[in-house]
Design a protein around this motif. Structure first.
Motif, mmCIF file in Angstrom:
data_model
loop_
_atom_site.group_PDB
_atom_site.id
_atom_site.type_symbol
_atom_site.label_atom_id
_atom_site.label_comp_id
_atom_site.label_asym_id
_atom_site.label_seq_id
_atom_site.Cartn_x
_atom_site.Cartn_y
_atom_site.Cartn_z
ATOM 1 N N GLU A 161 32.765 55.707 81.882
ATOM 2 C CA GLU A 161 32.047 54.445 81.701
ATOM 3 C C GLU A 161 30.799 54.640 80.840
ATOM 4 O O GLU A 161 30.483 53.800 79.992
ATOM 5 C CB GLU A 161 31.663 53.868 83.065
ATOM 6 C CG GLU A 161 32.835 53.339 83.867
ATOM 7 C CD GLU A 161 32.382 52.635 85.127
ATOM 8 O OE1 GLU A 161 31.163 52.673 85.403
ATOM 9 O OE2 GLU A 161 33.230 52.050 85.819
ATOM 10 N N SER A 211 26.842 40.139 76.775
ATOM 11 C CA SER A 211 27.909 39.155 76.599
ATOM 12 C C SER A 211 27.369 37.937 75.851
ATOM 13 O O SER A 211 26.166 37.645 75.872
ATOM 14 C CB SER A 211 28.463 38.725 77.955
ATOM 15 O OG SER A 211 27.463 38.070 78.719
ATOM 16 N N LEU A 219 28.635 50.437 82.258
ATOM 17 C CA LEU A 219 29.585 49.679 81.443
ATOM 18 C C LEU A 219 29.607 48.212 81.839
ATOM 19 O O LEU A 219 29.535 47.318 80.983
ATOM 20 C CB LEU A 219 30.984 50.288 81.565
ATOM 21 C CG LEU A 219 32.069 49.629 80.706
ATOM 22 C CD1 LEU A 219 31.696 49.708 79.235
ATOM 23 C CD2 LEU A 219 33.425 50.286 80.960
ATOM 24 N N SER A 220 29.688 47.937 83.136
ATOM 25 C CA SER A 220 29.714 46.544 83.593
ATOM 26 C C SER A 220 28.381 45.857 83.330
ATOM 27 O O SER A 220 28.336 44.683 82.938
ATOM 28 C CB SER A 220 30.052 46.490 85.085
ATOM 29 O OG SER A 220 29.117 47.244 85.848
ATOM 30 N N THR A 258 28.161 45.152 79.459
ATOM 31 C CA THR A 258 29.000 44.025 79.044
ATOM 32 C C THR A 258 28.441 42.696 79.538
ATOM 33 O O THR A 258 28.619 41.666 78.881
ATOM 34 C CB THR A 258 30.431 44.212 79.569
ATOM 35 O OG1 THR A 258 30.397 44.431 80.991
ATOM 36 C CG2 THR A 258 31.101 45.389 78.893
ATOM 37 N N LEU A 259 27.752 42.709 80.677
ATOM 38 C CA LEU A 259 27.141 41.477 81.176
ATOM 39 C C LEU A 259 25.918 41.100 80.352
ATOM 40 O O LEU A 259 25.783 39.953 79.896
ATOM 41 C CB LEU A 259 26.749 41.646 82.644
ATOM 42 C CG LEU A 259 25.895 40.510 83.246
ATOM 43 C CD1 LEU A 259 26.660 39.194 83.224
ATOM 44 C CD2 LEU A 259 25.448 40.861 84.654
ATOM 45 N N PRO A 305 26.308 51.654 87.207
ATOM 46 C CA PRO A 305 27.544 51.182 86.541
ATOM 47 C C PRO A 305 27.215 50.594 85.168
ATOM 48 O O PRO A 305 27.208 49.376 84.969
ATOM 49 C CB PRO A 305 28.079 50.130 87.513
ATOM 50 C CG PRO A 305 26.877 49.628 88.236
ATOM 51 C CD PRO A 305 25.949 50.806 88.350
#
Length: 228
Positions: free
Chosen positions: A8, A40, A32-33, A36-37, A30
């Motif tokens: 990740e 975005s 990666l999550s 991306t949030l 985390p």
């Protein structure tokens, strides 16, 4: 678990490099999550909408042009906008290595200072306004710092930083340019002042230093040529 975190982290680094984002990723999150949030499209435009809302809020804050808007409307709008910006700041801090971020970057301190000052001023303003007292928001000019003090404003800060880096070289050129114009202005006024040169409308030129400097500056831009 360790392998998953490494994958990740590597994926987030690749995404950040491809997008041109400099992110100090934390190794124990985390990433990666979170990345991306934060980056975005929807969250990006929500944050910028909150920024522009704060900048346009003086239109309905007293004293304002739209005087019929109740004070509580501006209170709700500002609270929502500040909450979005603060959430974006918290997510950005959670994504990155705090020790490295706070030691290298200045914008977290700017955001916290502006946020605290704005929140304090907001509380005082609405506490007095709702009771009928007159109070002017002194923190309004500070709102322009919000777009630059978030992770989403990284590209804006990069542009400003590049402009500041080029100013010394531009300053040298501008100094030589102005020095040349002012020098030839001095020579022109000294040599041609007694010749009583006139424009087609009858007004004299090369008689006043400031007017002559302006005329020569306009001539260097080729504007109004051959009128000047």
């Amino acid at each position: 678990m360790k392998y998953t975190q490494d994958v990740e982290y590597a994926a987030a680094e690749i995404l950040a490099i491809n997008a041109g984002h400099y992110v100090r990723f934390a190794f124990d999150k985390p990433v990666l999550s979170l990345y991306t949030l934060i980056y975005s499209t929807y969250w990006y435009w929500i944050v910028w909408l909150a920024d522009f809302t704060l900048l346009l809020l003086p239109c309905i804050e007293r004293p304002a042009y739209f005087t019929d808007v109740p004070p509580w409307v501006a209170l709700i709008i500002e609270t929502i906008a500040l909450s979005i910006l603060f959430a974006s700041f918290i997510l950005s801090m959670h994504l990155q290595d705090k020790r490295k971020l706070l030691s290298e970057a200045v914008f977290p301190y700017i955001f916290l200072a502006v946020f605290l000052l704005t929140s304090t001023d907001m509380i005082i303003y609405y506490a007095l306004t709702l009771k009928g007292y007159y109070y002017v928001r002194w923190s309004r000019p500070l709102r322009v710092f919000f777009p630059f003090a978030l992770q989403a404003g990284q590209n804006v800060r990069r542009v400003i930083r590049n402009i500041l880096r080029t100013l010394p070289n531009i300053g040298n050129v501008m100094f030589l340019f102005l020095f040349s114009v002012l020098t030839f202005t001095l020579l022109g006024v000294g040599i041609l002042k007694n010749k009583k040169l006139t424009y087609p409308n009858g007004s004299e030129y090369f008689t006043n230093y400031l007017d002559t400097a302006w005329d020569l500056y306009v001539l260097t831009t080729t504007a109004n040529n051959p009128d000047v």
